[in-house]
Design a protein around this motif. Structure first.
Motif, PDB file in Angstrom:
ATOM      1  N   LEU A 331     -12.170 -15.463  -7.530  1.00  0.00           N
ATOM      2  CA  LEU A 331     -10.861 -14.808  -7.548  1.00  0.00           C
ATOM      3  C   LEU A 331      -9.725 -15.812  -7.332  1.00  0.00           C
ATOM      4  N   SER A 332      -9.937 -16.749  -6.391  1.00  0.00           N
ATOM      5  CA  SER A 332      -8.856 -17.692  -6.043  1.00  0.00           C
ATOM      6  C   SER A 332      -9.404 -19.102  -5.870  1.00  0.00           C
ATOM      7  N   GLY A 333     -10.257 -19.531  -6.769  1.00  0.00           N
ATOM      8  CA  GLY A 333     -10.911 -20.832  -6.619  1.00  0.00           C
ATOM      9  C   GLY A 333      -9.957 -22.004  -6.617  1.00  0.00           C
ATOM     10  N   ASP A 334      -8.814 -21.859  -7.296  1.00  0.00           N
ATOM     11  CA  ASP A 334      -7.870 -22.969  -7.363  1.00  0.00           C
ATOM     12  C   ASP A 334      -7.129 -23.181  -6.045  1.00  0.00           C
ATOM     13  N   ALA A 335      -7.386 -22.325  -5.056  1.00  0.00           N
ATOM     14  CA  ALA A 335      -6.734 -22.481  -3.753  1.00  0.00           C
ATOM     15  C   ALA A 335      -7.661 -23.095  -2.706  1.00  0.00           C
TER      16      ALA A 335
END
Length: 403
Positions: A331-335
């Motif tokens: 869902l928010s891997g780039d964070a």
């Protein structure tokens, strides 16, 4: 052990008092003020509560003072349902307070603590009520047993697990930067993104879905070893695990919540119109941590009592935890860490659907497991004093009653 618990509780309590003193020096703009009030007052509430309770229980035990049976009001089920209904209202109120940081800065820490507490408390209360309903002649749960289970998860398991998690993150991350990245090896925040994308994703997932679940569920599930003198059966051990998981979730979620209104981390998800997303996710983590540790505790019960069929509980608990972390990563891997994770609308939708499905499955397990896991026989005291009704005579064999 009791002396150590007393010291830990005293340190936590003093930390809460220090946090109250720091409120005197709160200053800055509305968002900075909201952030500092949330950190200091929220920390004071949590540490004074947990530390004070730990000191009280440890001192009482050292003094040989017995604990009373865990009792709830007659309509405890109604109060539990009311707390569940209150949660969406708290999320709405918290969002309004974040949107207007200059209006309710002193109220927000209370809302925040309530949001991180309600899911854990609901999981612990529901499983406790269900356990008592289906094991009416088990040895009564004491207040010391119930609160100690939660505090162990919040303080003991969290402390040890965080050391292992941090050691792996720092050492493995530094090695990968040195071998495959660029820049100073121990400057993880700046240089983990220098890793090749595939290696960065592999490292992120090794932290979130391998090391953390295995490590955390081990230490949380170890409550069975520390409580084993109570001679609980499978149902009791599952309850202990749920209590430890609820306590762990309470403290971990609270620590995560302290940064969500930080003016230094400006994003819609943290201090803008999407703050509610963080709050809503607390319901999911409450159910997942409680379920995962309940299953892990069954694994330790199987190990200590030589019940092979329960050994699968530990890997199942770790798998539940790992799956939740994996879906959050997609869902928010780039964070996360290397910031090499995927970012696409399709993955976001699939991740949200998966998170909801896993939450529903965990809630169902928390509801159903106390009915299926029964104490093998009534408490010995009822046999001694002749209060054993015919219908409650020991059932043959199975501790896992499946209907």
């Amino acid at each position: 052990m009791l002396g150590f618990a007393l010291v830990v509780g005293a340190v936590a309590f003093l930390n809460g008092l220090l946090s109250l003193l720091l409120l005197i020096d709160v200053a800055g703009g509305p968002r900075r003020k909201l952030f500092e009030i949330n950190v200091y007052l929220g920390t004071a509430i949590v540490t004074l509560s947990l530390g004070g309770m730990l000191v009280y229980q440890a001192a009482s035990s050292l003094g040989g003072v017995g604990s009373t049976a865990f009792r709830l009001p007659r309509r405890a089920a109604w109060w539990t349902a009311a707390a569940a209904a209150l949660f969406p209202m708290l999320v709405f109120a918290g969002q309004q307070q974040v949107n207007s940081p200059d209006r309710f800065p002193w109220l927000f820490p209370l809302t925040n603590v309530a949001i991180v507490t309600v899911p854990s408390a609901l999981a612990a209360l529901v499983v406790t009520l269900r356990y008592r309903r289906f094991n009416p002649l088990a040895w009564p749960i004491s207040w010391r047993e119930w609160t100690s289970g939660i505090i162990y998860g919040a303080v003991g398991a969290t402390f040890v697990a965080s050391i292992v998690n941090t050691a792996y993150l720092v050492l493995a991350g530094a090695y990968l930067i040195h071998a495959y990245g660029s820049g100073p090896a121990f400057d993880l925040e700046e240089n983990l993104p220098s890793l090749p994308a595939g290696l960065g994703v592999a490292f992120d997932l090794s932290v979130l879905s391998i090391v953390a679940p295995l490590n955390e569920e081990f230490w949380k599930g170890m409550i069975v070893a520390f409580f084993f003198f109570r001679k609980g059966g499978a149902g009791r051990c599952f309850l202990w695990g749920v209590l430890a998981g609820a306590g762990f979730n309470l403290l971990e979620t609270f620590q995560n919540s302290l940064s969500v209104v930080s003016p230094d981390v400006v994003s819609e998800r943290t201090i803008g119109s999407q703050w509610w997303a963080f709050a809503v996710a607390r319901a999911g983590t409450g159910a997942v941590h409680a379920t995962a540790t309940g299953l892990a505790a069954l694994g330790f019960y199987g190990l200590f009592r030589r019940r092979a069929r329960f050994l699968v509980g530990y890997p199942l608990g770790a798998l539940v935890h790992a799956t939740w972390n994996f879906l959050n990563y997609t869902l928010s891997g780039d964070a996360f860490f290397s910031r090499a994770g995927p970012d696409s609308t399709l993955l976001d939708v699939g991740s949200v659907v998966g998170l909801v499905a896993l939450f529903v499955a965990c809630a169902a397990l928390l509801w159903e497991m106390p009915r299926r896991l029964r104490e093998p026989e009534p408490a010995m005291i009822y046999k001694v004093i002749g209060m054993l009704p015919a219908r409650a005579s020991p059932a043959p064999a199975a501790e896992l009653a499946i209907r």
